[in-house]
Design a protein around this motif. Structure first.
Motif, mmCIF file in Angstrom:
data_model
loop_
_atom_site.group_PDB
_atom_site.id
_atom_site.type_symbol
_atom_site.label_atom_id
_atom_site.label_comp_id
_atom_site.label_asym_id
_atom_site.label_seq_id
_atom_site.Cartn_x
_atom_site.Cartn_y
_atom_site.Cartn_z
ATOM 1 N N ASN A 74 -5.809 4.544 11.513
ATOM 2 C CA ASN A 74 -6.801 3.774 12.272
ATOM 3 C C ASN A 74 -7.517 2.765 11.379
ATOM 4 O O ASN A 74 -7.821 1.643 11.808
ATOM 5 C CB ASN A 74 -7.819 4.711 12.916
ATOM 6 N N ILE A 75 -7.801 3.169 10.147
ATOM 7 C CA ILE A 75 -8.482 2.252 9.225
ATOM 8 C C ILE A 75 -7.543 1.111 8.827
ATOM 9 O O ILE A 75 -7.956 -0.059 8.748
ATOM 10 C CB ILE A 75 -8.985 3.015 7.990
ATOM 11 N N ILE A 76 -6.287 1.424 8.582
ATOM 12 C CA ILE A 76 -5.319 0.367 8.247
ATOM 13 C C ILE A 76 -5.204 -0.635 9.390
ATOM 14 O O ILE A 76 -5.234 -1.853 9.184
ATOM 15 C CB ILE A 76 -3.937 0.978 7.930
ATOM 16 N N PHE A 98 0.855 -1.194 0.000
ATOM 17 C CA PHE A 98 0.000 0.000 0.000
ATOM 18 C C PHE A 98 0.886 1.239 0.000
ATOM 19 O O PHE A 98 1.784 1.378 0.834
ATOM 20 C CB PHE A 98 -0.892 -0.034 1.245
ATOM 21 N N PHE A 99 0.627 2.145 -0.952
ATOM 22 C CA PHE A 99 1.304 3.442 -0.990
ATOM 23 C C PHE A 99 0.248 4.523 -1.169
ATOM 24 O O PHE A 99 -0.671 4.379 -1.986
ATOM 25 C CB PHE A 99 2.306 3.522 -2.145
ATOM 26 N N VAL A 127 1.595 -0.643 9.326
ATOM 27 C CA VAL A 127 2.103 0.637 8.851
ATOM 28 C C VAL A 127 3.623 0.555 8.811
ATOM 29 O O VAL A 127 4.274 0.387 9.834
ATOM 30 C CB VAL A 127 1.644 1.793 9.754
ATOM 31 N N ASP A 128 4.162 0.652 7.622
ATOM 32 C CA ASP A 128 5.621 0.580 7.452
ATOM 33 C C ASP A 128 6.261 1.875 7.943
ATOM 34 O O ASP A 128 7.105 1.873 8.835
ATOM 35 C CB ASP A 128 5.930 0.327 5.975
ATOM 36 N N LYS A 129 5.846 2.973 7.362
ATOM 37 C CA LYS A 129 6.423 4.258 7.758
ATOM 38 C C LYS A 129 5.566 5.399 7.218
ATOM 39 O O LYS A 129 4.688 5.197 6.362
ATOM 40 C CB LYS A 129 7.850 4.386 7.230
ATOM 41 N N PHE A 130 5.826 6.602 7.731
ATOM 42 C CA PHE A 130 5.259 7.836 7.208
ATOM 43 C C PHE A 130 6.398 8.634 6.580
ATOM 44 O O PHE A 130 7.460 8.790 7.173
ATOM 45 C CB PHE A 130 4.617 8.673 8.317
ATOM 46 N N GLU A 131 6.164 9.128 5.400
ATOM 47 C CA GLU A 131 7.134 10.001 4.743
ATOM 48 C C GLU A 131 6.433 11.311 4.428
ATOM 49 O O GLU A 131 5.857 11.490 3.353
ATOM 50 C CB GLU A 131 7.687 9.352 3.476
ATOM 51 N N ALA A 187 2.365 1.109 3.760
ATOM 52 C CA ALA A 187 1.868 0.030 4.611
ATOM 53 C C ALA A 187 1.780 -1.249 3.793
ATOM 54 O O ALA A 187 1.990 -1.252 2.567
ATOM 55 C CB ALA A 187 0.504 0.394 5.200
ATOM 56 N N PHE A 188 1.472 -2.339 4.472
ATOM 57 C CA PHE A 188 1.250 -3.602 3.763
ATOM 58 C C PHE A 188 0.321 -4.486 4.583
ATOM 59 O O PHE A 188 0.189 -4.349 5.794
ATOM 60 C CB PHE A 188 2.563 -4.326 3.438
ATOM 61 N N PHE A 189 -0.300 -5.411 3.886
ATOM 62 C CA PHE A 189 -1.261 -6.335 4.478
ATOM 63 C C PHE A 189 -0.781 -7.765 4.214
ATOM 64 O O PHE A 189 -0.419 -8.095 3.086
ATOM 65 C CB PHE A 189 -2.656 -6.136 3.868
ATOM 66 N N GLY A 190 -0.791 -8.587 5.284
ATOM 67 C CA GLY A 190 -0.379 -9.985 5.117
ATOM 68 C C GLY A 190 0.917 -10.331 5.814
ATOM 69 O O GLY A 190 1.387 -11.461 5.731
ATOM 70 N N ALA A 191 1.528 -9.413 6.535
ATOM 71 C CA ALA A 191 2.754 -9.684 7.287
ATOM 72 C C ALA A 191 2.857 -8.640 8.408
ATOM 73 O O ALA A 191 2.416 -7.500 8.227
ATOM 74 C CB ALA A 191 3.984 -9.630 6.391
#
Length: 535
Positions: A313-315, A281-282, A322-326, A332-336
């Protein structure tokens, strides 16, 4: 010595208690003033059986056993000591007063063919000993127990290799419990420790009762208790601290269920990555640079924090990571590291909810005279390497791979088509039928040779009106004709879409492209794929 020489039978009655003061052993022979003496009990038994006493000595000079005749041998330890097999407490054997015997108050039948031990039992004589059965046991009673067990050939012995057995029991219980307790909780570990102690105790009891073999129970049991206590303390203090650290460190950008999995499997936090099937997710805010120029730093931070909080919150609600904020961007990613049964569908649903929430926020921002943010999202599903990457001192739980690059590219591709969510074909194919989507185009993104079919998830079928459904139907027909190089036919469909939905970005983009292809047709081998020249 003179007393012993004046009689045919003489022996010693000395006992040497152990370190705890309890009499469990007695020597099979003592040397005094150059003479060798046997124990009083063995001497009495030898006289009763009219059989001489002798010792069996090993090749290295150690006493192996004490024998009365050739058939009755009592095993000894390496120091020549005999273990006493007590038959019971003070009242195990009949006791008579010497005065009663002398006054004929004791029937002769009670003494006939019996070994009688004569001695004093008064407290002031100081011949009271500590035994496993009593703290005040007459010394002559110990001799009675010795004689009885020898006649019955009911011996206790400690094999010469008992120290090896003790060591093996300690090591075995330590290794087994260490392995088991590291994988069990406090209660289940306590049950396992109890079973180990019970099993070893039962083995010792069996060997004692059936075989007459005495093993050390104290040290193996103490080791088990210490290991359980130490392991429990470690789990409570060390692992509890580790779990609190994981919870505090990751709860801000991982869903509670994901944090729970990390607490249960902290090895997932080690440096390194594994290949997993995920949905990357980007997202990015449209025109954020120009928006930020119109706000003070404090207003910008407040707006950005509100936006990021709502989206995060939705993620997390959908168990994404949530991987990071830039800046204004969310990765973000889903499944790990957690396992999601259908991460592609879950991620798509999350995107639909995020865009819906963005619409609600824009209404609020508009009423408060604040900038209205619009967010572009790119999704792609497939294999990627996920894990902690970086250095030993500073790491980041992140993702890498072609799937990740595709999602990042699709976020930017939204600008070309004037829309706000694009997903790859792999993500589209994995979503359920209740999510209504339309194919936008086939493109080749920068840095990727194979074309990518891209789709726009619109919403749930049951929530869409007829205008949107008609818009998608007309656009899909126009796209097929466009890919078949019928520019004029495609133009008519795209114009029809714009009549129904004047702001439809993809129709505007492909309409302009068809008009350009009429003037400058693509090459003869064109396969309907549009090549992106920028990221």
């Amino acid at each position: 010595k003179q007393i012993s020489l004046s009689t045919d039978y003489s022996g010693f009655f000395n006992f040497s208690p152990g370190a705890d003061g309890v009499v469990r052993w007695f020597p099979s022979v003592l040397q005094f003033d150059g003479e060798i003496y046997e124990p009083l009990s063995l001497k009495a038994l030898g006289a009763h059986m009219d059989t001489p006493i002798h010792l069996e000595v090993g090749a290295e000079g150690q006493i192996i056993s004490a024998c009365i005749g050739s058939d009755l041998c009592i095993p000894t330890d390496e120091n020549g000591r005999i273990m006493i097999n007590y038959r019971g407490g003070n009242n195990t054997y009949p006791q008579f007063s010497v005065t009663d015997i002398l006054n004929n108050k004791v029937s002769s039948e009670k003494l006939k063919n019996k070994i009688v031990i004569l001695g004093a039992t008064a407290v002031g004589i100081y011949d009271l000993r500590v035994t496993p059965f009593s703290n005040n046991f007459p010394g002559l009673g110990i001799h009675a127990n010795i004689i009885d067990s020898i006649i019955a050939k009911d011996f206790l012995r400690q094999p010469g290799y008992y120290r090896l057995l003790d060591t093996m029991a300690i090591l075995f219980s330590g290794i087994i419990l260490g392995f088991i307790l590291s994988r069990l909780g406090v209660i289940s570990g306590g049950i396992a420790s109890f079973l180990v102690v019970s099993g070893y105790s039962f083995l010792c009891l069996y060997l004692f009762v059936i075989k007459g073999i005495v093993l050390n129970m104290t040290y193996p049991v103490l080791v088990t208790i210490c290991i359980y206590t130490g392991g429990t303390a470690y789990k409570y203090f060390i692992e509890a601290s580790q779990k609190r650290f994981i919870k505090d460190a990751f709860s801000t950008y991982l869903a509670p269920t994901v944090v729970k999995q990390l607490i249960e499997s902290p090895e997932k936090l080690e440096l390194g990555g594994v290949q997993r099937e995920i949905t990357a997710f980007f997202s990015d805010v449209q025109g954020f640079t120009s928006i930020s120029e119109k706000l003070s730093p404090q207003e910008l931070v407040e707006l950005l924090n509100e936006f990021l909080t709502e989206m995060t919150n939705i993620i997390l609600k959908h168990e994404g990571t949530v991987d990071k904020f830039e800046g204004d961007a969310i990765i973000a990613f889903f499944g790990a590291p957690n396992v999601l049964k259908n991460h592609a569908e879950t991620a798509t649903i999350a995107c639909i909810e995020m865009q819906k929430r963005m619409g609600e926020l824009r209404d609020i921002w508009r009423k408060n005279n604040r900038p209205e943010l619009k967010m572009r999202i790119g999704l792609s599903s497939g294999p990627a390497v996920v894990g902690n990457m970086g250095s030993r001192n500073r790491m980041d739980y992140t993702m890498m791979g072609d799937t990740v690059n595709t999602a990042a590219r699709l976020e930017g591709v939204n600008k070309v088509y004037g829309i706000y969510t694009l997903v790859s074909e792999t993500t589209f194919n994995a979503t359920g039928n209740h999510i209504f989507s339309r194919e936008i185009d086939s493109i080749s993104v920068v840095g990727k040779e194979e074309p990518v079919a891209i789709y726009e998830p619109i919403g749930y079928k049951e929530e869409l009106d007829s205008r949107i459904i008609r818009t998608v139907d007309l656009y899909s027909k126009g796209l097929k004709i466009y890919q078949a190089r019928d520019w004029n036919g495609a133009i008519s469909f795209f114009k029809a879409v714009l009549e129904a939905s004047p702001d439809d970005g993809p129709s505007k983009t492909l309409l302009a492209r068809c008009q350009r292809f009429i003037k400058e047709p693509p090459s003869e081998n064109w396969n309907g794929v549009f090549s992106m020249i920028t990221k």
